[in-house]
Motif scaffolding. Structure first.
Motif, PDB file in Angstrom:
ATOM      1  N   GLU A  61      -2.851   0.396  -0.417  1.00  0.00           N
ATOM      2  CA  GLU A  61      -1.560   0.717   0.192  1.00  0.00           C
ATOM      3  C   GLU A  61      -0.849   1.840  -0.565  1.00  0.00           C
ATOM      4  N   TYR A  62      -0.937   1.799  -1.875  1.00  0.00           N
ATOM      5  CA  TYR A  62      -0.298   2.822  -2.716  1.00  0.00           C
ATOM      6  C   TYR A  62      -0.934   4.182  -2.455  1.00  0.00           C
ATOM      7  N   ILE A  63      -2.257   4.230  -2.423  1.00  0.00           N
ATOM      8  CA  ILE A  63      -2.963   5.487  -2.156  1.00  0.00           C
ATOM      9  C   ILE A  63      -2.571   6.022  -0.782  1.00  0.00           C
ATOM     10  N   ASN A  64      -2.517   5.156   0.211  1.00  0.00           N
ATOM     11  CA  ASN A  64      -2.150   5.574   1.562  1.00  0.00           C
ATOM     12  C   ASN A  64      -0.741   6.161   1.594  1.00  0.00           C
ATOM     13  N   LEU A  65       0.213   5.480   0.949  1.00  0.00           N
ATOM     14  CA  LEU A  65       1.595   5.959   0.950  1.00  0.00           C
ATOM     15  C   LEU A  65       1.729   7.272   0.185  1.00  0.00           C
ATOM     16  N   VAL A  66       1.081   7.374  -0.957  1.00  0.00           N
ATOM     17  CA  VAL A  66       1.144   8.615  -1.739  1.00  0.00           C
ATOM     18  C   VAL A  66       0.544   9.768  -0.936  1.00  0.00           C
ATOM     19  N   SER A  67      -0.562   9.528  -0.259  1.00  0.00           N
ATOM     20  CA  SER A  67      -1.191  10.581   0.544  1.00  0.00           C
ATOM     21  C   SER A  67      -0.243  11.091   1.626  1.00  0.00           C
ATOM     22  N   LYS A  68       0.458  10.189   2.284  1.00  0.00           N
ATOM     23  CA  LYS A  68       1.426  10.579   3.307  1.00  0.00           C
ATOM     24  C   LYS A  68       2.627  11.294   2.686  1.00  0.00           C
ATOM     25  N   ALA A  69       3.099  10.790   1.556  1.00  0.00           N
ATOM     26  CA  ALA A  69       4.246  11.410   0.885  1.00  0.00           C
ATOM     27  C   ALA A  69       3.897  12.825   0.412  1.00  0.00           C
ATOM     28  N   LEU A  70       2.666  13.017  -0.010  1.00  0.00           N
ATOM     29  CA  LEU A  70       2.231  14.350  -0.461  1.00  0.00           C
ATOM     30  C   LEU A  70       2.335  15.388   0.649  1.00  0.00           C
ATOM     31  N   GLU A  71       2.074  14.990   1.875  1.00  0.00           N
ATOM     32  CA  GLU A  71       2.204  15.937   2.995  1.00  0.00           C
ATOM     33  C   GLU A  71       3.634  16.470   3.059  1.00  0.00           C
ATOM     34  N   ILE A  72       4.588  15.607   2.810  1.00  0.00           N
ATOM     35  CA  ILE A  72       6.000  15.997   2.863  1.00  0.00           C
ATOM     36  C   ILE A  72       6.370  16.823   1.638  1.00  0.00           C
ATOM     37  N   THR A  73       6.032  16.338   0.452  1.00  0.00           N
ATOM     38  CA  THR A  73       6.441  17.054  -0.763  1.00  0.00           C
ATOM     39  C   THR A  73       5.774  18.429  -0.849  1.00  0.00           C
ATOM     40  N   ARG A  74       4.533  18.534  -0.436  1.00  0.00           N
ATOM     41  CA  ARG A  74       3.842  19.833  -0.472  1.00  0.00           C
ATOM     42  C   ARG A  74       4.473  20.811   0.508  1.00  0.00           C
ATOM     43  N   LYS A  75       4.872  20.298   1.676  1.00  0.00           N
ATOM     44  CA  LYS A  75       5.524  21.156   2.677  1.00  0.00           C
ATOM     45  C   LYS A  75       6.787  21.792   2.094  1.00  0.00           C
ATOM     46  N   HIS A  76       7.466  21.067   1.206  1.00  0.00           N
ATOM     47  CA  HIS A  76       8.723  21.538   0.625  1.00  0.00           C
ATOM     48  C   HIS A  76       8.544  22.068  -0.802  1.00  0.00           C
ATOM     49  N   ASN A  77       7.305  22.140  -1.284  1.00  0.00           N
ATOM     50  CA  ASN A  77       7.012  22.622  -2.639  1.00  0.00           C
ATOM     51  C   ASN A  77       7.753  21.821  -3.714  1.00  0.00           C
ATOM     52  N   VAL A  78       7.734  20.494  -3.547  1.00  0.00           N
ATOM     53  CA  VAL A  78       8.369  19.571  -4.486  1.00  0.00           C
ATOM     54  C   VAL A  78       7.256  18.746  -5.140  1.00  0.00           C
ATOM     55  N   PRO A  79       7.216  18.699  -6.465  1.00  0.00           N
ATOM     56  CA  PRO A  79       6.180  17.901  -7.130  1.00  0.00           C
ATOM     57  C   PRO A  79       6.332  16.409  -6.831  1.00  0.00           C
ATOM     58  N   LEU A  80       5.189  15.741  -6.686  1.00  0.00           N
ATOM     59  CA  LEU A  80       5.151  14.294  -6.486  1.00  0.00           C
ATOM     60  C   LEU A  80       4.397  13.661  -7.642  1.00  0.00           C
ATOM     61  N   ILE A  81       5.099  12.817  -8.382  1.00  0.00           N
ATOM     62  CA  ILE A  81       4.566  12.134  -9.545  1.00  0.00           C
ATOM     63  C   ILE A  81       4.394  10.659  -9.190  1.00  0.00           C
ATOM     64  N   VAL A  82       3.305  10.065  -9.628  1.00  0.00           N
ATOM     65  CA  VAL A  82       3.033   8.652  -9.370  1.00  0.00           C
ATOM     66  C   VAL A  82       3.420   7.849 -10.609  1.00  0.00           C
ATOM     67  N   ASP A  83       4.157   6.782 -10.406  1.00  0.00           N
ATOM     68  CA  ASP A  83       4.565   5.921 -11.505  1.00  0.00           C
ATOM     69  C   ASP A  83       3.386   5.081 -11.991  1.00  0.00           C
ATOM     70  N   ASP A  84       3.079   5.164 -13.250  1.00  0.00           N
ATOM     71  CA  ASP A  84       2.124   4.287 -13.957  1.00  0.00           C
ATOM     72  C   ASP A  84       0.645   4.489 -13.640  1.00  0.00           C
ATOM     73  N   ARG A  85       0.280   4.927 -12.472  1.00  0.00           N
ATOM     74  CA  ARG A  85      -1.076   4.788 -11.958  1.00  0.00           C
ATOM     75  C   ARG A  85      -1.870   6.096 -11.950  1.00  0.00           C
ATOM     76  N   VAL A  86      -2.575   6.353 -13.040  1.00  0.00           N
ATOM     77  CA  VAL A  86      -3.439   7.523 -13.139  1.00  0.00           C
ATOM     78  C   VAL A  86      -4.525   7.474 -12.069  1.00  0.00           C
ATOM     79  N   ASP A  87      -5.025   6.277 -11.748  1.00  0.00           N
ATOM     80  CA  ASP A  87      -6.064   6.154 -10.725  1.00  0.00           C
ATOM     81  C   ASP A  87      -5.575   6.635  -9.364  1.00  0.00           C
TER      82      ASP A  87
END
Length: 148
Positions: free
Chosen positions: A50-76
């Motif tokens: 679920e986390y991977i799925n949400l991050v993947s979707k969020a990345l589409e938005i942050t990349r569109k706006h050139n905003v970095p997306l950092i994941v809390d705790d989870r290097v994997d």
């Protein structure tokens, strides 16, 4: 991604509790359109898938706006999604280990509470430091003495 200090003007730590993915993603985009310049996605109650799925979707938005997306705790999750980096707390993976795994092209942030911890995190390879929540949140509950 090399961290540009200008990107740290308005740092959002997310919480999708009680929101559908669609509601969460809409709120994320609205926050960015409202001036957020840096996003840390923080999910304590999602499965890895679920986390991977949400991050993947969020990345589409942050990349569109050139905003970095950092994941809390989870290097994997960073490795699985290609997110821009990770933020680690004092009891998570050590900064030095996260840096070693992610390399120099990803952002590594660290939570610190003292000057000594801040210096150690910087020496270990942290790009930026977080000093904790000012007010209690649903994901960061602090005892009363923290706020006095």
């Amino acid at each position: 991604m090399v961290l540009d200090r200008k990107q740290l003007k308005l740092y959002l730590v997310t919480d999708s509790t009680d929101k559908s993915d669609e509601e969460f993603l809409k709120a994320l985009e609205e926050a960015i359109e409202g001036g957020v310049t840096f996003v840390q996605i923080r999910e304590k109650n999602k499965s890895t898938a679920e986390y991977i799925n949400l991050v993947s979707k969020a990345l589409e938005i942050t990349r569109k706006h050139n905003v970095p997306l950092i994941v809390d705790d989870r290097v994997d999750v960073v490795l699985a999604t290609g997110a821009d980096g990770v933020h680690v707390g004092r009891e998570d993976m050590p900064v030095e280990t996260a840096r070693k795994i992610l390399g120099k092209d990803k952002i590594v942030g660290a939570t610190t509470k003292t000057v000594e911890q801040a210096l150690a995190a910087y020496k270990a390879g942290a790009d930026y430091l977080g000093v904790g929540a000012i007010y209690p949140t649903t994901t960061k509950v602090k005892n009363d003495s923290y706020f006095n």
